[in-house]
Design an enzyme around this catalytic site. Structure first.
Site, PDB file in Angstrom:
ATOM      1  N   ILE A   1     -20.940 -42.572   0.709  1.00 13.34           N
ATOM      2  CA  ILE A   1     -21.471 -43.375   1.828  1.00 13.34           C
ATOM      3  C   ILE A   1     -20.661 -44.671   1.963  1.00 13.34           C
ATOM      4  O   ILE A   1     -20.358 -45.102   3.082  1.00 13.34           O
ATOM      5  CB  ILE A   1     -22.971 -43.684   1.602  1.00 13.34           C
ATOM      6  CG1 ILE A   1     -23.780 -42.376   1.553  1.00 13.34           C
ATOM      7  CG2 ILE A   1     -23.514 -44.598   2.713  1.00 13.34           C
ATOM      8  CD1 ILE A   1     -25.246 -42.544   1.161  1.00 13.34           C
TER       9      ILE A   1
ATOM     10  N   TYR B   1     -34.442 -40.889 -11.721  1.00 15.81           N
ATOM     11  CA  TYR B   1     -33.693 -41.439 -10.584  1.00 15.81           C
ATOM     12  C   TYR B   1     -34.650 -42.104  -9.592  1.00 15.81           C
ATOM     13  O   TYR B   1     -34.462 -43.262  -9.195  1.00 15.81           O
ATOM     14  CB  TYR B   1     -32.895 -40.323  -9.897  1.00 15.81           C
ATOM     15  CG  TYR B   1     -32.297 -40.742  -8.567  1.00 15.81           C
ATOM     16  CD1 TYR B   1     -31.254 -41.665  -8.509  1.00 15.81           C
ATOM     17  CD2 TYR B   1     -32.781 -40.221  -7.356  1.00 15.81           C
ATOM     18  CE1 TYR B   1     -30.715 -42.064  -7.294  1.00 15.81           C
ATOM     19  CE2 TYR B   1     -32.243 -40.608  -6.138  1.00 15.81           C
ATOM     20  CZ  TYR B   1     -31.204 -41.540  -6.105  1.00 15.81           C
ATOM     21  OH  TYR B   1     -30.682 -41.932  -4.898  1.00 15.81           O
TER      22      TYR B   1
ATOM     23  N   LYS C   1     -35.049 -46.130  -8.492  1.00 17.09           N
ATOM     24  CA  LYS C   1     -34.932 -46.661  -7.125  1.00 17.09           C
ATOM     25  C   LYS C   1     -36.182 -47.458  -6.750  1.00 17.09           C
ATOM     26  O   LYS C   1     -36.104 -48.508  -6.118  1.00 17.09           O
ATOM     27  CB  LYS C   1     -34.727 -45.501  -6.133  1.00 17.09           C
ATOM     28  CG  LYS C   1     -33.324 -44.905  -6.194  1.00 17.09           C
ATOM     29  CD  LYS C   1     -32.285 -45.902  -5.680  1.00 17.09           C
ATOM     30  CE  LYS C   1     -30.875 -45.396  -5.754  1.00 17.09           C
ATOM     31  NZ  LYS C   1     -29.865 -46.384  -5.370  1.00 17.09           N
TER      32      LYS C   1
HETATM   33  N1  NAD Z   1     -26.155 -39.369  -0.765  1.00 10.45           N
HETATM   34  C1  NAD Z   1     -27.467 -39.304  -0.575  1.00 10.45           C
HETATM   35  O1  NAD Z   1     -28.010 -38.295  -0.076  1.00 10.45           O
HETATM   36  C2  NAD Z   1     -28.358 -40.453  -0.974  1.00 10.45           C
HETATM   37  C3  NAD Z   1     -29.756 -40.373  -0.704  1.00 10.45           C
HETATM   38  C4  NAD Z   1     -30.561 -41.433  -1.086  1.00 10.45           C
HETATM   39  C5  NAD Z   1     -30.027 -42.565  -1.679  1.00 10.45           C
HETATM   40  N2  NAD Z   1     -28.680 -42.606  -1.932  1.00 10.45           N
HETATM   41  C6  NAD Z   1     -28.141 -43.795  -2.596  1.00 10.45           C
HETATM   42  O2  NAD Z   1     -27.050 -44.304  -1.833  1.00 10.45           O
HETATM   43  C7  NAD Z   1     -26.062 -44.863  -2.705  1.00 10.45           C
HETATM   44  C8  NAD Z   1     -24.694 -44.245  -2.402  1.00 10.45           C
HETATM   45  O3  NAD Z   1     -24.794 -42.839  -2.584  1.00 10.45           O
HETATM   46  P1  NAD Z   1     -23.497 -41.896  -2.542  1.00 10.45           P
HETATM   47  O4  NAD Z   1     -23.984 -40.522  -2.245  1.00 10.45           O
HETATM   48  O5  NAD Z   1     -22.457 -42.523  -1.717  1.00 10.45           O
HETATM   49  O6  NAD Z   1     -23.100 -41.941  -4.095  1.00 10.45           O
HETATM   50  P2  NAD Z   1     -21.655 -42.130  -4.794  1.00 10.45           P
HETATM   51  O7  NAD Z   1     -21.889 -41.778  -6.222  1.00 10.45           O
HETATM   52  O8  NAD Z   1     -20.617 -41.408  -4.044  1.00 10.45           O
HETATM   53  O9  NAD Z   1     -21.420 -43.701  -4.651  1.00 10.45           O
HETATM   54  C9  NAD Z   1     -21.910 -44.647  -5.576  1.00 10.45           C
HETATM   55  C10 NAD Z   1     -20.726 -45.486  -6.051  1.00 10.45           C
HETATM   56  O10 NAD Z   1     -21.223 -46.503  -6.917  1.00 10.45           O
HETATM   57  C11 NAD Z   1     -20.290 -46.684  -7.970  1.00 10.45           C
HETATM   58  N3  NAD Z   1     -21.024 -47.277  -9.097  1.00 10.45           N
HETATM   59  C12 NAD Z   1     -22.008 -46.708  -9.822  1.00 10.45           C
HETATM   60  N4  NAD Z   1     -22.458 -47.558 -10.766  1.00 10.45           N
HETATM   61  C13 NAD Z   1     -21.747 -48.701 -10.610  1.00 10.45           C
HETATM   62  C14 NAD Z   1     -21.742 -49.953 -11.271  1.00 10.45           C
HETATM   63  N5  NAD Z   1     -22.570 -50.195 -12.305  1.00 10.45           N
HETATM   64  N6  NAD Z   1     -20.875 -50.918 -10.861  1.00 10.45           N
HETATM   65  C15 NAD Z   1     -20.021 -50.681  -9.828  1.00 10.45           C
HETATM   66  N7  NAD Z   1     -19.982 -49.507  -9.159  1.00 10.45           N
HETATM   67  C16 NAD Z   1     -20.828 -48.530  -9.555  1.00 10.45           C
HETATM   68  C17 NAD Z   1     -19.748 -45.295  -8.260  1.00 10.45           C
HETATM   69  O11 NAD Z   1     -18.476 -45.326  -8.888  1.00 10.45           O
HETATM   70  C18 NAD Z   1     -19.703 -44.680  -6.863  1.00 10.45           C
HETATM   71  O12 NAD Z   1     -18.415 -44.808  -6.283  1.00 10.45           O
HETATM   72  C19 NAD Z   1     -26.545 -44.601  -4.137  1.00 10.45           C
HETATM   73  O13 NAD Z   1     -27.210 -45.748  -4.613  1.00 10.45           O
HETATM   74  C20 NAD Z   1     -27.539 -43.465  -3.961  1.00 10.45           C
HETATM   75  O14 NAD Z   1     -28.530 -43.455  -4.973  1.00 10.45           O
HETATM   76  C21 NAD Z   1     -27.827 -41.589  -1.580  1.00 10.45           C
END
Ligand code: NAD
Length: 326
Positions: free
Chosen positions: A12, A152, A156
């Protein structure tokens, strides 16, 4: 505005960066490139931004107070979009402590650094999973969210409360956006649609958990990022807001659409429902419409078509004998 995005190299995060740059914002990306999935994919996301101006990357961890304070000291940040964290329900059962550390402790450290720098706008990426295991109805932001069924989801929900505390104590303006199963090109490789497309094209059985009748409110990534973009401009007070498509679809229906789009069919490997999984999600999006002028425009078939086309394109680079069928 100058906007700092945590988790900016993720699925995202990098899509959001392109969107915000196209709106004229300056973007600071923070990411630790952890191994939640192949970091090379995250570097490809960064590479895909290289032709665009007005963004910078800071490689580091949001749990590192000094690292964050240094960024806030040297840049005039107007607002933060906080996406960094460990994502995924099933993996959280294997390592709950890491999920709490990144998602709750990480959020606390970030908010403290924002307070020290007097940054007052925050949009936080929460999740539909906070609503727990429900079997029907639409999920309203006013519904109780105290029965998270996975580490998880619990992390959140706890992070939403950390944001609420900072709002009450220090006047931070926060919108916690509850995303409903986000999909689109470059979706995380551990997520169902990415895996299904790969399994269809590589002729491997699709592993399906449960009876195929579980439903998800799949939401196209461009709709999500335009909702986030509105949120950072409008954030005021403290609000919980769903970002979904309000149109739940069964797993079997999803697979039928993918079979049609890929013109591939593979056997299904039926497996039992996994602990922590929820059977149903369905966003109420009236609040998002009212507060953010949010109007999702990409239906599932069209979103899947774009995702399949993007997969084919990436494979074409890797193996030129594949003929694009779309
Ligand atoms: N993709 C979905 O369907 C979805 C649904 C609900 C919520 N979310 C939330 O949206 C956010 C983005 O999701 P995504 O699918 O792009 O996930 P993603 O894993 O592709 O992106 C998360 C990024 O955060 C970085 N990261 C993790 N821990 C870190 C830290 N301690 N310090 C710095 N960087 C860190 C990771 O390297 C990764 O690039 C997440 O918080 C996820 O929980 C996503």
């Amino acid at each position: 505005m100058t906007i700092l995005i945590t988790g900016g190299a993720g699925f995202i995060g990098h899509t959001l960066t392109s969107h915000l740059l196209s709106q004229g914002h300056t973007v600071l990306l923070v990411d630790n490139f952890n191994e939640s999935y192949d970091p090379a994919i995250k570097w490809q996301h960064i590479e895909s931004l290289s032709h665009l101006p007005n963004w910078s990357l800071f490689q580091g961890d949001i749990r590192d107070k000094k690292f964050l304070r240094q960024i806030f000291r040297t840049h005039a940040v107007d607002g933060v979009i906080h996406l960094a964290g460990l994502a995924g329900v099933r993996a959280s059962l294997q390592n709950p402590a890491a999920y709490f550390d990144h998602n709750v402790n990480g959020t606390t450290v970030l908010l403290d650094a924002m307070r020290a720098a007097n940054v007052k706008r925050l949009v936080f990426a929460s999740s539909s999973s906070v609503y727990g295991a429900r079997t029907g109805g639409t999920f309203q932001e006013t519904d109780p969210a105290e029965d998270a069924v996975s580490p998880y989801a619990l992390s959140k929900r706890a992070a939403e409360r950390v944001c609420l505390r900072h709002h009450h104590l220090y006047g931070l303006n926060v919108f916690c956006l509850r995303f409903f199963t986000v999909y689109g090109p470059q979706q995380r490789p551990d997520m169902a649609i990415s895996r299904f497309i790969h399994q269809l094209y590589t002729n491997q059985p699709i592993c399906l958990f449960g009876d195929g009748l579980s439903q998800r409110d799949y939401t196209y990534v461009d709709d999500i990022v335009s909702g986030i973009g509105q949120a950072i401009e409008r954030v005021k007070g403290y609000e919980l807001i769903n970002l979904g498509s309000a149109n739940p679809v069964t797993l079997l229906d999803l697979i039928a659409q993918l079979e049609q789009l890929t013109r591939q069919r593979v056997p299904i490997n039926w497996l039992s429902m996994q602990p922590g999984d929820v059977p149903y999600t369905h966003a109420a999006i009236e609040k998002a419409r009212r507060v953010l002028d949010y109007r999702p425009t990409t239906n599932l078939y069209e979103g899947l078509r774009r995702m399949v086309a993007s997969y084919q394109q990436s494979q074409l680079h890797a193996s030129p004998q594949l003929t694009p069928g779309l």
